[in-house]
Design a protein around this motif. Structure first.
Motif, short mmCIF file in Angstrom:
data_model
loop_
_atom_site.label_atom_id
_atom_site.label_comp_id
_atom_site.label_asym_id
_atom_site.label_seq_id
_atom_site.Cartn_x
_atom_site.Cartn_y
_atom_site.Cartn_z
N HIS A 166 11.62 15.87 -12.19
CA HIS A 166 11.89 14.80 -11.50
C HIS A 166 10.67 13.61 -11.70
O HIS A 166 9.50 13.97 -11.50
CB HIS A 166 11.69 15.26 -9.73
CG HIS A 166 12.97 16.11 -9.59
ND1 HIS A 166 13.98 15.45 -8.87
CD2 HIS A 166 13.34 17.29 -9.90
CE1 HIS A 166 15.14 16.57 -8.66
NE2 HIS A 166 14.59 17.64 -9.33
N VAL A 167 11.13 12.28 -11.80
CA VAL A 167 10.29 11.33 -11.84
C VAL A 167 10.49 10.71 -10.48
O VAL A 167 11.62 9.96 -10.19
CB VAL A 167 10.58 10.37 -13.17
CG1 VAL A 167 9.86 9.04 -13.02
CG2 VAL A 167 10.37 11.23 -14.35
N ILE A 168 9.35 10.31 -10.06
CA ILE A 168 9.34 9.62 -8.67
C ILE A 168 8.12 8.35 -8.96
O ILE A 168 7.02 8.36 -9.15
CB ILE A 168 8.49 10.32 -7.42
CG1 ILE A 168 9.42 11.39 -7.21
CG2 ILE A 168 8.47 9.53 -6.31
CD1 ILE A 168 8.80 12.55 -6.44
N SER A 169 8.58 7.23 -8.51
CA SER A 169 7.75 6.12 -8.59
C SER A 169 7.90 5.18 -7.40
O SER A 169 8.97 4.74 -6.86
CB SER A 169 8.38 5.01 -10.03
OG SER A 169 7.62 3.83 -9.97
N VAL A 170 6.51 5.29 -6.80
CA VAL A 170 6.58 4.65 -5.45
C VAL A 170 6.37 2.86 -5.62
O VAL A 170 5.41 2.72 -6.09
CB VAL A 170 5.49 5.32 -4.59
CG1 VAL A 170 5.28 4.84 -3.14
CG2 VAL A 170 5.74 6.70 -4.66
N PHE A 171 7.36 2.29 -5.10
CA PHE A 171 6.80 0.87 -4.94
C PHE A 171 7.93 -0.08 -4.21
O PHE A 171 7.85 0.04 -2.94
CB PHE A 171 6.56 -0.02 -6.38
CG PHE A 171 6.22 -1.21 -6.11
CD1 PHE A 171 5.00 -1.80 -5.33
CD2 PHE A 171 6.96 -2.37 -6.72
CE1 PHE A 171 4.82 -2.95 -5.34
CE2 PHE A 171 6.54 -3.59 -6.56
CZ PHE A 171 5.72 -4.26 -5.71
N GLY A 172 9.08 -0.66 -4.70
CA GLY A 172 9.58 -1.50 -4.09
C GLY A 172 11.25 -1.86 -4.47
O GLY A 172 11.82 -2.52 -4.69
N ALA A 173 11.70 -0.50 -4.29
CA ALA A 173 13.26 -0.19 -4.54
C ALA A 173 14.05 -1.00 -3.31
O ALA A 173 13.34 -1.06 -2.17
CB ALA A 173 13.61 1.11 -4.50
N GLY A 174 14.91 -2.02 -3.77
CA GLY A 174 15.64 -2.67 -3.06
C GLY A 174 15.06 -4.04 -2.69
O GLY A 174 15.52 -4.88 -1.89
N VAL A 223 13.83 8.65 -9.66
CA VAL A 223 13.92 7.98 -8.21
C VAL A 223 12.86 6.77 -8.21
O VAL A 223 11.65 7.24 -8.31
CB VAL A 223 13.56 8.92 -7.28
CG1 VAL A 223 13.90 8.30 -5.56
CG2 VAL A 223 14.41 10.05 -7.19
N HIS A 224 13.00 5.52 -7.45
CA HIS A 224 12.22 4.74 -7.31
C HIS A 224 12.18 4.38 -5.68
O HIS A 224 13.55 4.67 -5.29
CB HIS A 224 12.17 3.58 -8.39
CG HIS A 224 13.07 2.43 -8.32
ND1 HIS A 224 12.85 1.09 -7.95
CD2 HIS A 224 14.50 2.58 -8.67
CE1 HIS A 224 14.08 0.64 -8.09
NE2 HIS A 224 15.08 1.44 -8.49
N VAL A 225 11.30 4.31 -5.05
CA VAL A 225 11.24 4.28 -3.74
C VAL A 225 10.53 3.29 -2.95
O VAL A 225 9.35 2.81 -3.37
CB VAL A 225 10.97 5.51 -3.08
CG1 VAL A 225 9.52 6.01 -3.52
CG2 VAL A 225 10.80 5.64 -1.68
N TYR A 226 11.11 2.42 -1.96
CA TYR A 226 10.19 1.55 -1.20
C TYR A 226 9.56 2.45 -0.16
O TYR A 226 10.44 3.05 0.64
CB TYR A 226 11.07 0.45 -0.75
CG TYR A 226 10.40 -0.51 0.25
CD1 TYR A 226 9.19 -1.26 -0.06
CD2 TYR A 226 10.66 -0.55 1.63
CE1 TYR A 226 8.52 -1.99 0.57
CE2 TYR A 226 10.09 -1.24 2.36
CZ TYR A 226 8.83 -1.90 2.09
OH TYR A 226 8.34 -2.75 2.85
N PRO A 227 8.51 2.62 0.01
CA PRO A 227 7.79 3.26 1.18
C PRO A 227 7.78 2.94 2.53
O PRO A 227 7.46 3.41 3.41
CB PRO A 227 6.35 3.71 0.61
CG PRO A 227 5.95 2.56 0.06
CD PRO A 227 7.07 1.98 -0.87
N GLY A 228 8.30 1.73 2.68
CA GLY A 228 8.12 0.94 3.94
C GLY A 228 6.44 0.73 4.02
O GLY A 228 5.68 1.17 3.37
N LEU A 229 6.08 0.45 5.45
CA LEU A 229 4.71 0.21 5.85
C LEU A 229 3.78 1.69 5.99
O LEU A 229 4.49 2.39 7.03
CB LEU A 229 4.50 -0.77 7.05
CG LEU A 229 3.10 -1.35 6.97
CD1 LEU A 229 2.77 -2.19 5.74
CD2 LEU A 229 3.48 -2.44 8.30
#
Ligand SMILES: NC(=O)c1ccc[n+]([C@@H]2O[C@H](COP(=O)([O-])OP(=O)(O)OC[C@H]3O[C@@H](n4cnc5c(N)ncnc54)[C@H](OP(=O)(O)O)[C@@H]3O)[C@@H](O)[C@H]2O)c1
Length: 359
Positions: A166-174, A223-229
């Motif tokens: 699993h690859v996870i990248s945390v930044f700005g999906a969407g 998966v790339h993800v937008y974490p919110g605040l």
């Protein structure tokens, strides 16, 4: 929204039921650190073995975090890979070579592998445009180029996992906005700035992750993800202006009520490594729900709109982002994905050959 208690039950069950090898970049602070802590806690005292490689700039931060993680997971093995600046792809290459060598030794004759690669390196910084000596705007490189370079370099180890990896990248999906197809590196004075960096980073993540998922069916979930605040040290970084820090300090008591805590963010980011909810492409034997247990998670919709397609763009809630306005349908028909993949691979090739990337 996947409920937090479901995430919690899932993580405790899944990440202690098997040995895990994980790599983190950006885990000496913030969301990455919280995800690392969540993994150590989920694996706990009864897990089947945890080996982690943490790539970072600050050994003291690593030591502080790892002493806590070791309390949570005494049998865990935590290795530090020192790298001074991950906005440089040559430094990513060196770090990956070190991880590969160390993992081959640590595997002790078993299959060397990586089950989870979690990347959250970033520098919330309002300073102006600046290129690295390799020729890429440094924030853009940290958020996109360096992260995809990690994946490409570590593919042999990722393919060694039967989790699947699993690859996870945390930044700005969407967070797609404009896409400047004639200036993908965002060099022109009119297209510089964080808004375009964020938009390009989102588009390029989606297309490059879909490309990697299709190249590695059954082997790789991305998966790339937008974490919110999330209240992390990011808002007090040296590159944040004093006026911003002052306002931030004043509003913190209120914003704390409206944001995701680092601990919850860590649990939720770890959940993105779920083989049940985010399977690799073609892993059709994965059921749409776990059998029994205290939790049930359906398979998520991929960024191409197909359930379980192996590449995902999600919110911190674990749900696919809503980005109908981003024009993916049109871009797919026009072959834009192929163009963005070719751009990325060319940047890697040019920089690897020792030249400055100018496209
Ligand atoms: N927090 C939020 O509300 C939020 C919202 C939306 C998006 N994001 C994005 O999510 C990601 C993680 O955010 P965060 O809040 O966890 O950030 P953070 O607390 O500032 O942590 C960032 C991590 O990246 C590392 N890093 C920064 N520059 C680096 C460099 N040049 N080379 C190597 N490592 C470097 C930092 O290392 P050091 O410990 O050495 O500084 C730290 O480990 C970022 O990309 C951020 O833009 C965050």
């Amino acid at each position: 929204m996947v409920q937090l208690r479901t995430v919690h039950a899932h993580n405790a069950a899944i990440f202690q039921s098997r040995p895990i090898v994980a790599v983190f970049a950006g885990a000496t602070a913030g969301i990455g650190e919280a995800t690392l802590r969540a993994l150590a806690a989920a694996h706990g005292t009864t897990g089947k073995g945890l080996r982690v490689y943490i790539v970072g700039r600050k050994r003291e931060a690593f030591q502080r975090i790892v002493s806590d993680c070791t309390r949570l997971c005494p049998a865990g093995q935590f290795n530090f890979i020192l790298s001074p600046d991950l906005s440089l792809l040559t430094n990513v290459d060196k770090a990956c070579a070190e991880i590969t060598k160390a993992e081959q030794e640590n595997a002790k004759g078993e299959q060397a592998r990586i089950d989870i690669l979690c990347m959250s390196q970033g520098d919330f910084n309002l300073n102006g445009y600046q290129e690295t000596k390799e020729g890429i705007e440094w924030r853009y490189s940290l958020l996109y180029h360096s992260r995809m370079k990690f994946v490409v370099n570590l593919l042999p180890l990722l393919r060694g996992s039967d989790f699947p990896a699993h690859v996870i990248s945390v930044f700005g999906a969407g967070k797609e906005g404009d896409l400047h197809l004639d200036d993908l590196s965002l060099r022109g004075t009119k297209v510089r700035g964080l808004t375009n960096v964020r938009s390009h980073t989102a588009y390029l993540h989606t297309f490059f992750m879909e490309y990697l998922a299709a190249q590695n069916p059954g082997k790789l979930s991305l998966v790339h993800v937008y974490p919110g605040l999330v209240m992390t040290p990011a808002f007090k970084n040296p590159g944040v202006p004093i006026w911003f820090k002052a306002i931030w300090t004043v509003i913190t008591p209120v914003t704390k009520l409206l944001t995701t805590s680092p601990a919850e963010a860590g649990e939720r980011i770890l959940f993105l490594a779920s083989p049940l909810r985010f399977p690799a492409q073609g892993a059709t034997e994965q059921s749409t729900a776990t059998k029994g247990g205290d939790f049930e998670v359906g398979v998520a919709k991929g960024s191409d709109g197909k359930v379980g397609s192996g590449a995902y763009a999600v919110e911190i809630s674990g749900e696919a982002v809503e980005n109908e306005k981003a024009g993916y349908g049109k871009y797919r028909k026009e072959g834009v994905g192929e163009k963005l993949v070719a751009y990325t691979l060319k940047a890697f090739e040019v920089i690897r050959s020792g030249k400055v990337f100018t496209e």
